[in-house]
Design an enzyme around this catalytic site. Structure first.
Site, short mmCIF file in Angstrom:
data_model
loop_
_atom_site.label_atom_id
_atom_site.label_comp_id
_atom_site.label_asym_id
_atom_site.label_seq_id
_atom_site.Cartn_x
_atom_site.Cartn_y
_atom_site.Cartn_z
N ASP A 1 1.00 2.31 3.69
CA ASP A 1 0.01 3.89 3.44
C ASP A 1 1.30 4.88 2.78
OD1 ASP A 1 -2.28 5.06 2.48
OD2 ASP A 1 -3.02 5.05 4.30
N HIS B 1 1.69 5.21 -2.17
CA HIS B 1 0.92 6.36 -3.40
C HIS B 1 2.26 7.31 -3.38
CE1 HIS B 1 -3.50 6.27 -1.53
NE2 HIS B 1 -2.46 5.90 -0.81
N HIS C 1 1.26 -1.59 -0.41
CA HIS C 1 0.33 -0.31 0.14
C HIS C 1 0.92 1.08 0.17
CE1 HIS C 1 -3.75 1.93 1.87
NE2 HIS C 1 -3.12 3.06 0.55
N HIS D 1 -10.59 1.33 1.58
CA HIS D 1 -10.99 2.17 2.30
C HIS D 1 -11.65 2.29 3.28
CE1 HIS D 1 -8.55 5.88 3.81
NE2 HIS D 1 -10.03 6.19 4.28
N HIS E 1 -5.39 -0.58 6.05
CA HIS E 1 -4.86 1.01 7.12
C HIS E 1 -5.66 0.43 8.62
CE1 HIS E 1 -7.61 3.11 4.63
NE2 HIS E 1 -6.33 3.44 3.70
O1 DOR Z 1 -3.81 9.62 4.51
C1 DOR Z 1 -4.59 9.33 3.46
N1 DOR Z 1 -3.49 9.69 2.60
N2 DOR Z 1 -5.23 8.26 3.01
C2 DOR Z 1 -5.14 8.05 2.39
O2 DOR Z 1 -6.94 7.32 1.84
C3 DOR Z 1 -4.98 9.22 1.12
C4 DOR Z 1 -3.88 9.11 1.57
C5 DOR Z 1 -2.59 9.75 -0.03
O3 DOR Z 1 -2.71 9.54 -1.03
O4 DOR Z 1 -2.48 10.79 -0.04
ZN ZN Z 2 -4.09 5.23 1.06
#
Ligand code: DOR
Ligand code: ZN
Length: 444
Positions: free
Chosen positions: A320, A63, A61, A192, A247
């Site tokens: 995450d 980004h 997980h 999520h 998460h």
């Molecule tokens: O804290 C988070 N940041 N939760 C999410 O669901 C997305 C993530 C983000 O992409 O910044």
């Molecule tokens: Zn995420």
């Protein structure tokens, strides 16, 4: 080019840790794993005595922000961060710009990822509207070489049951249909889980309260997460879809997954390092740098997550990893700051510290818990389980497999400092923490 002989290390595998030498051929394939491999005139000998050898780990997980948010991070910067943290395969989320909800967007991400060496990127496909579901079916059942190739880089579907960064909340009317499709086509499905109506209601109710950062945890309550997880599990029960909770951050969530497993439902979950090592007490020092969705919780929830790790309810630890720039985190009202924290580079050292019995950051506001974890657990939670759940095909540390190895010094202490990490964002919620265990070298 010569072969490589890793001499004197301990190979961490399921349930055991054995002193083993590892011989890697010139083609990068592991040729032998034995107690003592004789000196090899064709091999460079690397002394790894006292070191642990793990397969490069998986973070299911992250980004990585590319395309569209390169000011926060790029595939290249975050892949370097991952490798430096012992992670060699990541599953990237669809909330990029454009969102990964079309074949063209997926193809673009795959093309970009092909330029990244060492760290493998796989991608979740997002579904927010009915049309994306049609595309998903095409992707999963398509017979053209191109679709088959792209499917190979796709690790499943990601659903947002409430808005977060990127505003990808799914149309509520198609959620059951998505579960049915994933059941039918055997597509891993991740959600999520937060209840959008409850979150919206809390936001309205708290609008007159001081808008300080700790309110974030009340605006997105434990009950909201639990309601959403319960709903998603009910759909897994109804449709038979293999469903994974992203998460998971609450005691109630752990209890729901524990009960689902008892019921033999195909339900799995992951927890994030920030929920294992930080609590709402840390808002005092972190401010908006401790803002993420789902938010920080009290230590009661943190303890329940560790209990879930110990009894096997938790399947994976995933970061995450969600970098935002320092300027974005510091601009304006705290509750309007973007949610998300980086983590891919620090996860392993935090866990290794606990495995060595040295709770990191003894002095933090959040008191240590009676958490326990072993090196085998780290392997199970950050390699074996995510590899199985998402059919990722990562190479375990075994003869005939490509050598993708993290060489770890479990005793090396170091100080986590955002400016020295590789992530483009240049900060970490674990700033100044002393951890034990460091990646000495990776072979990718
Ligand atoms: O804290 C988070 N940041 N939760 C999410 O669901 C997305 C993530 C983000 O992409 O910044
Ligand atoms: Zn995420």
């Amino acid at each position: 080019m010569k072969k490589t002989l890793l001499r004197g290390g301990s190979v961490v595998s399921e349930g055991e840790m054995k002193p083993r030498d590892v011989l890697i051929g010139t083609n990068g394939i592991i040729e032998a794993i034995q107690p003592l491999i004789q000196d090899h005139k064709d091999a460079d000998i690397v002394d790894v005595s006292g070191k642990l050898l793990f397969p490069l780990l998986i973070d299911c997980h992250v980004h990585f922000r590319e395309p569209g948010m390169e000011e926060k991070a790029t595939m290249q910067t975050e892949a370097a961060a991952a490798l430096s943290g012992g992670v060699g395969l990541v599953c990237d989320m669809p909330n990029t710009i454009p969102p990964c909800v079309t074949i063209a967007a997926l193809a673009d991400k795959v093309r970009r990822a092909e330029k990244i060496s060492g760290c493998t990127l796989k991608f979740f496909f997002g579904v927010t509207e009915a049309i994306h579901l049609v595309t998903l079916k095409d992707l999963w059942t398509g017979t053209s070489l191109e679709l088959k190739r792209l499917k190979n880089h796709c690790c499943g579907v990601k659903l947002y049951l409430d808005h977060s960064t990127g505003d990808q909340k799914v149309d509520g009317g198609i959620v059951e249909e998505i579960f049915r499709t994933c059941a039918e086509l055997k597509i891993p499905l991740v959600a999520h889980c937060e209840d959008s109506e409850m979150n919206e209601k809390a936001l309205q109710e708290n609008v007159a309260s001081p808008q300080t950062i700790d309110l974030h945890s009340k605006n997105r309550s434990p009950e909201s997460e639990a309601t959403s997880i319960e709903y998603a599990i009910s759909l897994a029960r109804k449709t038979g879809a293999a469903f994974h909770v992203a998460h998971l951050s609450t005691k109630q969530g752990i209890e729901l997954v524990r009960a689902a497993k008892k019921e033999k439902l195909p339900v799995t979950c992951e927890v994030a390092p920030h929920h294992l090592f930080l609590t709402t007490d840390d808002y005092v020092t972190l401010g908006t740098f401790g803002k993420m969705n789902p938010p920080l919780r009290s230590s009661e929830h943190r303890d329940a997550l560790w209990a879930g790790i110990i009894d096997g309810t938790v399947d994976c630890i995933a970061t995450d990893h969600a970098p935002h720039t320092i300027a974005e985190k510091e601009s304006g009202e705290p509750l309007k700051a973007p949610s998300g924290v980086p983590g891919v580079e620090t996860m392993l050292s935090l866990l290794l510290s606990v495995a060595s019995g040295k709770w990191p950051n003894e002095n933090s506001k959040t008191k240590k818990t009676n958490a326990k974890i072993s090196y085998h657990d780290i392997l199970r939670l950050c390699f074996t389980n995510p590899n199985r759940i998402f059919s990722l095909g990562a190479s375990s540390l075994a003869v005939k497999n490509p050598a993708r190895i993290a060489i770890i010094d479990p005793m090396q202490e170091w100080l986590i400092e955002g400016k020295s990490l590789h992530s483009k964002c240049g900060w970490t919620p674990f700033e100044g923490w002393k951890v034990s265990g460091k990646v000495a070298r990776t072979i990718a």
